[in-house]
Design a protein around this motif. Structure first.
Motif, mmCIF file in Angstrom:
data_model
loop_
_atom_site.group_PDB
_atom_site.id
_atom_site.type_symbol
_atom_site.label_atom_id
_atom_site.label_comp_id
_atom_site.label_asym_id
_atom_site.label_seq_id
_atom_site.Cartn_x
_atom_site.Cartn_y
_atom_site.Cartn_z
ATOM 1 N N SER A 50 0.817 -1.217 0.000
ATOM 2 C CA SER A 50 0.000 0.000 0.000
ATOM 3 C C SER A 50 0.852 1.269 0.000
ATOM 4 C CB SER A 50 -0.924 0.000 1.219
ATOM 5 O OG SER A 50 -0.134 -0.009 2.389
ATOM 6 N N GLN A 51 2.156 1.124 0.360
ATOM 7 C CA GLN A 51 3.014 2.315 0.452
ATOM 8 C C GLN A 51 3.732 2.635 -0.846
ATOM 9 O OE1 GLN A 51 5.557 0.717 3.542
ATOM 10 N NE2 GLN A 51 4.887 2.330 4.963
ATOM 11 N N ILE A 52 3.660 1.743 -1.822
ATOM 12 C CA ILE A 52 4.586 1.940 -2.940
ATOM 13 C C ILE A 52 4.238 3.132 -3.814
ATOM 14 C CG2 ILE A 52 5.369 -0.451 -3.028
ATOM 15 C CD1 ILE A 52 3.715 -0.873 -5.484
ATOM 16 N N ARG A 53 5.315 3.780 -4.263
ATOM 17 C CA ARG A 53 5.258 4.913 -5.175
ATOM 18 C C ARG A 53 6.142 4.532 -6.360
ATOM 19 N NH1 ARG A 53 2.053 5.807 -2.374
ATOM 20 N NH2 ARG A 53 1.656 7.310 -0.735
ATOM 21 N N PRO A 54 5.960 5.176 -7.490
ATOM 22 C CA PRO A 54 6.866 4.898 -8.618
ATOM 23 C C PRO A 54 8.328 5.058 -8.183
ATOM 24 C CG PRO A 54 5.045 6.246 -9.351
ATOM 25 C CD PRO A 54 4.908 6.141 -7.853
ATOM 26 N N GLY A 55 9.182 4.143 -8.643
ATOM 27 C CA GLY A 55 10.593 4.164 -8.245
ATOM 28 C C GLY A 55 11.004 2.781 -7.785
ATOM 29 N N PRO A 56 12.238 2.634 -7.300
ATOM 30 C CA PRO A 56 12.691 1.316 -6.850
ATOM 31 C C PRO A 56 11.997 0.911 -5.553
ATOM 32 C CG PRO A 56 14.396 2.974 -6.519
ATOM 33 C CD PRO A 56 13.256 3.664 -7.199
ATOM 34 N N VAL A 57 11.542 -0.333 -5.522
ATOM 35 C CA VAL A 57 10.830 -0.804 -4.331
ATOM 36 C C VAL A 57 11.279 -2.216 -3.976
ATOM 37 C CG1 VAL A 57 8.749 0.554 -4.770
ATOM 38 C CG2 VAL A 57 8.938 -1.746 -5.715
ATOM 39 N N THR A 58 11.174 -2.536 -2.691
ATOM 40 C CA THR A 58 11.371 -3.909 -2.241
ATOM 41 C C THR A 58 10.157 -4.299 -1.410
ATOM 42 O OG1 THR A 58 13.756 -3.609 -2.161
ATOM 43 C CG2 THR A 58 12.861 -5.480 -0.967
ATOM 44 N N LEU A 59 9.579 -5.452 -1.713
ATOM 45 C CA LEU A 59 8.359 -5.893 -1.036
ATOM 46 C C LEU A 59 8.551 -7.288 -0.479
ATOM 47 C CD1 LEU A 59 5.908 -4.970 -3.934
ATOM 48 C CD2 LEU A 59 6.317 -3.608 -1.859
ATOM 49 N N ALA A 82 1.317 -9.900 -6.945
ATOM 50 C CA ALA A 82 2.030 -10.031 -5.675
ATOM 51 C C ALA A 82 1.220 -9.332 -4.598
ATOM 52 C CB ALA A 82 3.404 -9.390 -5.785
ATOM 53 N N SER A 83 1.019 -10.006 -3.477
ATOM 54 C CA SER A 83 0.203 -9.373 -2.438
ATOM 55 C C SER A 83 0.776 -9.548 -1.041
ATOM 56 C CB SER A 83 -1.221 -9.952 -2.409
ATOM 57 O OG SER A 83 -1.470 -10.755 -3.517
ATOM 58 N N ASP A 84 0.592 -8.533 -0.233
ATOM 59 C CA ASP A 84 0.734 -8.685 1.213
ATOM 60 C C ASP A 84 -0.604 -8.292 1.812
ATOM 61 O OD1 ASP A 84 0.616 -5.925 1.179
ATOM 62 O OD2 ASP A 84 2.727 -5.623 1.712
ATOM 63 N N GLU A 85 -0.675 -8.160 3.146
ATOM 64 C CA GLU A 85 -1.991 -7.908 3.741
ATOM 65 C C GLU A 85 -2.526 -6.522 3.404
ATOM 66 O OE1 GLU A 85 1.165 -6.991 6.703
ATOM 67 O OE2 GLU A 85 0.762 -8.501 5.189
ATOM 68 N N SER A 86 -1.628 -5.635 2.854
ATOM 69 C CA SER A 86 -2.075 -4.275 2.593
ATOM 70 C C SER A 86 -2.562 -4.056 1.162
ATOM 71 C CB SER A 86 -0.931 -3.296 2.893
ATOM 72 O OG SER A 86 0.013 -3.316 1.838
ATOM 73 N N GLY A 87 -2.243 -4.983 0.246
ATOM 74 C CA GLY A 87 -2.673 -4.752 -1.122
ATOM 75 C C GLY A 87 -2.015 -5.676 -2.119
ATOM 76 N N THR A 88 -2.240 -5.381 -3.410
ATOM 77 C CA THR A 88 -1.760 -6.241 -4.493
ATOM 78 C C THR A 88 -1.122 -5.388 -5.577
ATOM 79 O OG1 THR A 88 -3.486 -7.856 -4.074
ATOM 80 C CG2 THR A 88 -2.504 -7.895 -6.258
ATOM 81 N N VAL A 89 -0.055 -5.915 -6.195
ATOM 82 C CA VAL A 89 0.588 -5.192 -7.275
ATOM 83 C C VAL A 89 0.968 -6.196 -8.362
ATOM 84 C CG1 VAL A 89 2.850 -5.349 -6.174
ATOM 85 C CG2 VAL A 89 2.441 -3.556 -7.864
#
Ligand code: ADP
Ligand code: MG
Length: 676
Positions: A50-59, A82-89
């Motif tokens: 749920s926190q991700i913004r455009p750019g490099p990310v690690t989940l 890909a999902s965690d308890e906060s959302g899906t991408v």
């Protein structure tokens, strides 16, 4: 798996991968785990979807709904959610058909990559993907970055490293009491943390441990060398007050206090009953030769022979001349012999006989002096000019030549910072001649840009018209790919254009010895106005009438080396100048600027050590094995505690046999010599 096993023992490493590792000098498991990362990239910040913004990310996610298809352009695509308890991408891989099979349902993964808009939707494209349970090394951590080689990428090295680190537990190399006392990590943990650190702090701890070990090994080796050297039975050379006084009185100048102090230390060493192993450091022109002659006279008077070794024939020749003049003052000149490779067979035979029957007492030459053919009658003292370290192996060979261990006096104009001297040359006693004889003028030093070259050489011409001689120094013999000026090209330009009316000589290391000598002699004899040379002129050469030096490509040299080079001028009474020409137009570095104001070689060397590491201080001094990979030589605290520990190890009478790996390293370090 054992440390000395070939890396093909590691799962996943076949012959072809092993061949690539060989290019990185990695052949064994030990080599591999010792391969120090260059740096680390921080991917340790794991976000919620749920926190991700455009750019490099690690989940940290579970991956499902995996489908493979072809895009309209015919590209193979694997898509997944890909999902965690906060959302899906959404995740997308292009042209990685194996992806679909490799992703497991209901497993936790770390996923790292760029979150961005792709066609119509946002997704993470071509992410790295590792099971959380499977010790991830490419994601969600401080990721080590290694020096790579063709065909061996970062991910591959990490994969092999991970296998090695997880399946091989290196033996502890240091004693337990030492680990406790210094609060050090066990070896296996330190290696694991160095490659795959849990945290920055753990990384620091690991580096501390590994750096400590490096310095500990080095100093233990030199302490052991020092001890065994001191335990040698050695010949005694008593201090001869009458001869010493006679010689000192004959000199046209007064010895400086530093010269006296160093000479006194040497006399004490030589009469002590244990072999001397002393290094005298003193800037160019500080007057080391007189001190060496004092020692040599003492040895000769006591009936011993002295071997005086210079790094090049050129220097051997010069030394022979100045030693002859000095010895003449006390009537010892007949005992001097020059022995060089360029002598005829007949001359050499005569020389060998004179050495063998003891007619010659002071034998000057290159390290050819120690060939088997040279048999000394009674060798008592070895003087080594411009060689920093006289290794154990060579000492052993010499011992075979002398019945008892001869004394060794080394001299260098390379200012070696204290921390470096203590670590690398700990087995020697070091004396410094810090003060220069009175009346020496500092060399005026000025930085120039290539654009002004013509003007500069015009200015230099005026000096030549005044009867001065000029050195022009160049870093390389031949032109390189970058088209940088070579000594040959400069020589060509100068003799055809700017210095057309003068006599210009060329000197470089690829010339034959007799050619070099001829050129040098012509310069010394003032038959040449200008000498264009590589750094072969660096050490010792003395031409008092040369008072201008131009150094081309000055930014290619270390400060200490530049300082040594400019020491070639300013040996007479006239004021002298040194022009540092940059490789390219532009602002000189602050580093180079220091040379304009700083005249103390030690200060410059300390600065270079801090900035560029030990290799920069003096290229050839560095022996590969002595390169510290983890420890910083500027870390004075670490160095002093490691040294104390090494001494403690010896005082405790600890047996190295209890620590086989440490023993192997230390034994190797003990035998390293610069003279091979
Ligand atoms: P280096 O330390 O570079 O080997 P040298 O021994 O060649 O220096 O000495 C450089 C010059 O200084 C020589 O010409 C030498 O005679 C002269 N010299 C040495 N000691 C003194 C002194 N105490 N006072 C004046 N000149 C000296
Ligand atoms: Mg000298």
């Amino acid at each position: 798996m054992k440390a000395e096993d070939d890396i093909t023992y590691i799962k996943g490493v076949g012959e072809s991968v092993a061949a690539k590792f060989k290019r990185l000098r990695i052949a064994t498991v030990q080599d591999l785990v010792d391969y120090v990362p260059r740096r680390y990239d921080d991917y340790s910040n794991v976000m919620r979807v749920s926190q991700i913004r455009p750019g490099p990310v690690t989940l940290q996610v579970k991956i499902g709904s995996v489908v493979s298809r072809y895009s309209r352009k015919g590209l193979h695509m694997t898509e997944a959610m890909a999902s965690d308890e906060s959302g899906t991408v959404k995740l997308v891989w292009f042209n990685q058909p194996y992806r679909a099979q490799s992703l497991k349902n209901n497993e936790l993964y770390f996923v790292s990559g760029e979150f961005a808009q792709n066609y119509r939707y946002f997704a993470i494209t071509n992410p790295a993907c590792e099971l959380v349970s499977n010790f991830p090394v490419n994601t969600a951590r401080l990721v080590p970055q290694y020096g790579l080689t063709k065909g061996l990428g970062a991910a591959m090295i990490r994969k092999v490293m991970k296998t090695a680190i997880l399946s091989f537990r290196p033996l502890e190399t240091l004693p337990d009491w030492l680990l406790n006392q210094e609060d050090l990590m066990p070896k296996a943990d330190a290696l694991k943390e160095m490659h795959f650190p849990e945290s920055l702090q753990a990384l620091q701890e690991a580096k501390k441990r590994l750096g400590f070990e490096e310095v500990f090994e080095l100093t233990l080796a030199s302490e052991l060398n020092r001890q065994s050297y001191k335990n040698e039975h050695s010949l005694q050379i008593p201090f001869n007050e009458v001869l010493t006084k006679k010689f000192v009185d004959s000199l046209p100048f007064q010895l400086t206090d530093d010269q006296r102090m160093v000479a006194w230390a040497i006399f004490q060493d030589m009469s002590s009953g244990t072999p001397m192993n002393r290094l005298v450091e003193g800037d160019v022109g500080s007057g080391k030769t007189v001190v060496a002659v004092l020692a040599a006279l003492g040895a000769m008077q006591a009936g011993f022979q002295v071997a005086f070794m210079a790094p090049t024939e050129l220097l051997a020749n010069q030394h022979a001349k100045s030693l002859h003049d000095l010895l003449q003052k006390v009537g010892f000149q007949e005992k001097l012999l020059l022995l060089t490779g360029s002598m005829t067979v007949k001359q050499k035979e005569i020389a060998y006989t004179a050495v063998k029957n003891g007619d010659s007492k002071l034998i000057v030459g290159t390290h050819a002096l120690f060939q088997d053919k040279v048999v000394f009658q009674k060798l008592g003292l070895i003087i080594v000019d411009e060689q920093h370290r006289f290794g154990v192996e060579l000492r052993k060979r010499l011992q075979l030549k002398a019945k008892e261990m001869p004394h060794v006096l080394s001299m260098t104009a390379t200012p070696i910072p204290r921390s470096l001297a203590l670590t690398l040359y700990g087995e020697m006693d070091v004396s410094v001649i810090a003060e220069m004889p009175p009346g020496r003028l500092p060399v005026k030093t000025e930085i120039q840009i290539p654009e002004n070259r013509e003007k500069l050489y015009a200015k230099v011409s005026l000096e030549i018209d005044d009867g001065r001689q000029v050195f022009v120094v160049c870093p390389q013999i031949e032109e390189d790919e970058a088209g940088r000026l070579s000594v040959k090209k400069i020589h060509d330009q100068l003799s055809r254009k700017w210095f057309k009316k003068y006599k210009v000589g060329l000197l470089h290391g690829k010339m034959k010895a007799d050619e070099k000598d001829a050129v040098m002699n012509a310069f010394v004899g003032r038959e040449l106005d200008v000498l264009v040379a590589t750094t072969v002129i660096e050490v010792g050469v003395n031409v008092p009438n040369a008072n201008v030096m131009v150094i081309e490509g000055a930014d290619k040299f270390g400060l200490a080396q530049l300082h040594q080079l400019r020491g070639r001028v300013g040996r007479g009474t006239e004021s002298s100048s040194c022009y540092l020409v940059l490789t390219e137009n532009g602002e000189p570095s602050a580093r180079l600027r220091m040379l304009e104001t700083e005249n103390n070689g030690f200060v410059l060397a300390e600065y270079d050590l801090e900035l560029r590491g030990p290799g920069a201080i003096y290229g050839t001094m560095q022996h590969g094995e002595l390169d510290l990979r983890v420890a910083k030589l500027t870390d004075v605290k670490l160095i002093s505690s490691a040294r104390d520990a090494a001494k403690q190890f010896i005082t405790k009478d600890e047996s190295l046999l209890k620590y086989p790996q440490l023993k192997a390293r230390v034994d190797k370090l003990r035998t390293i010599t610069n003279l091979n």
